[in-house]
Scaffold this motif. Sequence first.
Motif, PDB file in Angstrom:
ATOM      1  N   ALA A  38       1.119  29.676  -5.001  1.00  0.00           N
ATOM      2  CA  ALA A  38       0.737  30.433  -6.189  1.00  0.00           C
ATOM      3  C   ALA A  38       0.928  29.583  -7.442  1.00  0.00           C
ATOM      4  N   ALA A  39       2.076  28.910  -7.531  1.00  0.00           N
ATOM      5  CA  ALA A  39       2.324  28.047  -8.686  1.00  0.00           C
ATOM      6  C   ALA A  39       1.328  26.896  -8.737  1.00  0.00           C
ATOM      7  N   LEU A  40       0.981  26.356  -7.571  1.00  0.00           N
ATOM      8  CA  LEU A  40       0.026  25.249  -7.526  1.00  0.00           C
ATOM      9  C   LEU A  40      -1.352  25.692  -7.999  1.00  0.00           C
ATOM     10  N   ALA A  41      -1.808  26.844  -7.529  1.00  0.00           N
ATOM     11  CA  ALA A  41      -3.134  27.318  -7.897  1.00  0.00           C
ATOM     12  C   ALA A  41      -3.223  27.616  -9.393  1.00  0.00           C
ATOM     13  N   ALA A 139       3.769  27.437 -14.627  1.00  0.00           N
ATOM     14  CA  ALA A 139       3.344  28.455 -13.671  1.00  0.00           C
ATOM     15  C   ALA A 139       4.507  28.908 -12.802  1.00  0.00           C
ATOM     16  N   TYR A 140       5.310  27.969 -12.320  1.00  0.00           N
ATOM     17  CA  TYR A 140       6.457  28.327 -11.485  1.00  0.00           C
ATOM     18  C   TYR A 140       7.476  29.126 -12.290  1.00  0.00           C
ATOM     19  N   ASP A 141       7.759  28.663 -13.483  1.00  0.00           N
ATOM     20  CA  ASP A 141       8.748  29.325 -14.340  1.00  0.00           C
ATOM     21  C   ASP A 141       8.314  30.748 -14.702  1.00  0.00           C
ATOM     22  N   ALA A 258       5.695  34.006  -1.732  1.00  0.00           N
ATOM     23  CA  ALA A 258       5.348  32.668  -1.258  1.00  0.00           C
ATOM     24  C   ALA A 258       6.535  31.723  -1.313  1.00  0.00           C
ATOM     25  N   ASN A 259       7.493  32.008  -2.174  1.00  0.00           N
ATOM     26  CA  ASN A 259       8.657  31.140  -2.298  1.00  0.00           C
ATOM     27  C   ASN A 259       9.613  31.272  -1.117  1.00  0.00           C
ATOM     28  N   ARG A 260       9.453  32.362  -0.349  1.00  0.00           N
ATOM     29  CA  ARG A 260      10.378  32.618   0.756  1.00  0.00           C
ATOM     30  C   ARG A 260       9.769  32.351   2.131  1.00  0.00           C
TER      31      ARG A 260
END
Length: 294
Positions: A38-41, A139-141, A258-260
């Motif tokens: 998600a962060a990448l996209a 995006a991640y933050d 998605a992080n898990r």
Amino acid sequence: MLTLPTYLGWNVDFTRPLGEPAFTQPDSVSWRVFKNPAALAIGGICAVLLEFADPRIRSGVWDYSTFKADPAGRSRRTGMAAMIGVYGPQSAARRIIQGVTNMHAQVSGTTPDGVPYHALDPELLAWVSATASYGFLTAYDRFVEPLSDEDTIRFLQESFPVAKLYGVESPLSSLTDFQVLLEKLMPSFEAHPINTEFLRIMKSGRAAPFVPRGLQGLAADAAVSLLPNPVRERLELGTEYHLTRSGKQGIRALGKWANRIPVPNSPAWDAAIRLGLPRSFAWKTPAAQAKILT
């Protein structure tokens, strides 16, 4: 095992050579951020918009790359090049980066307004590097989990070795550096149909056929929301890209999920195999990672 020739034409195996380190450590902030699709996209779309705000970069990409024929594919290749710098064995990363640099050496011309450009111009290299760092980090933050000031600085510093290989003389060491560079370049930024066409494709469902179209639309709106307000105004990206409250909640829920969830055969998964670590290492908490590494 993920081998890039399957879909990118790059002969890279993240599982080999056994034991060869990447340019970032397994417990780095970069491993944490880049494992999250998600962060990448979202970060990748934001980075492209920031790059294309500059007419020199936009002209170079439009004139020399496959972007106009395959914008989604070109964006995925750009993202994978970043993954190689984070997770790939150093020998493969050096080879890929040298190949990209060799291609960039051939990219030069003038914008429609007569401004000359060259892809290896230090200012343009600095901006491309800065937009990637800003996009993925923000995006991640914003949509996965907040990063501390310390982790933000670590993330930026971790990119130094790869950025230097690309020819970037002064990589970002803080978000203040990003703001300084942005203010320097912003007078030349302009709205352009290529920007809106790129967003239209990102929202159309063509970018990732296996991802629901609605999610792709949310990702594009989320990316626009990350743009600094003066840039968004300069690019004339208005309310049609408004990220609603429910949309923001949905993106955050996706990012946290998605992080898990480990992704088998992903670069983070295969890099852990290469380094003799549990395959799900990148998805573990920092505390759990520390125990494994001690």
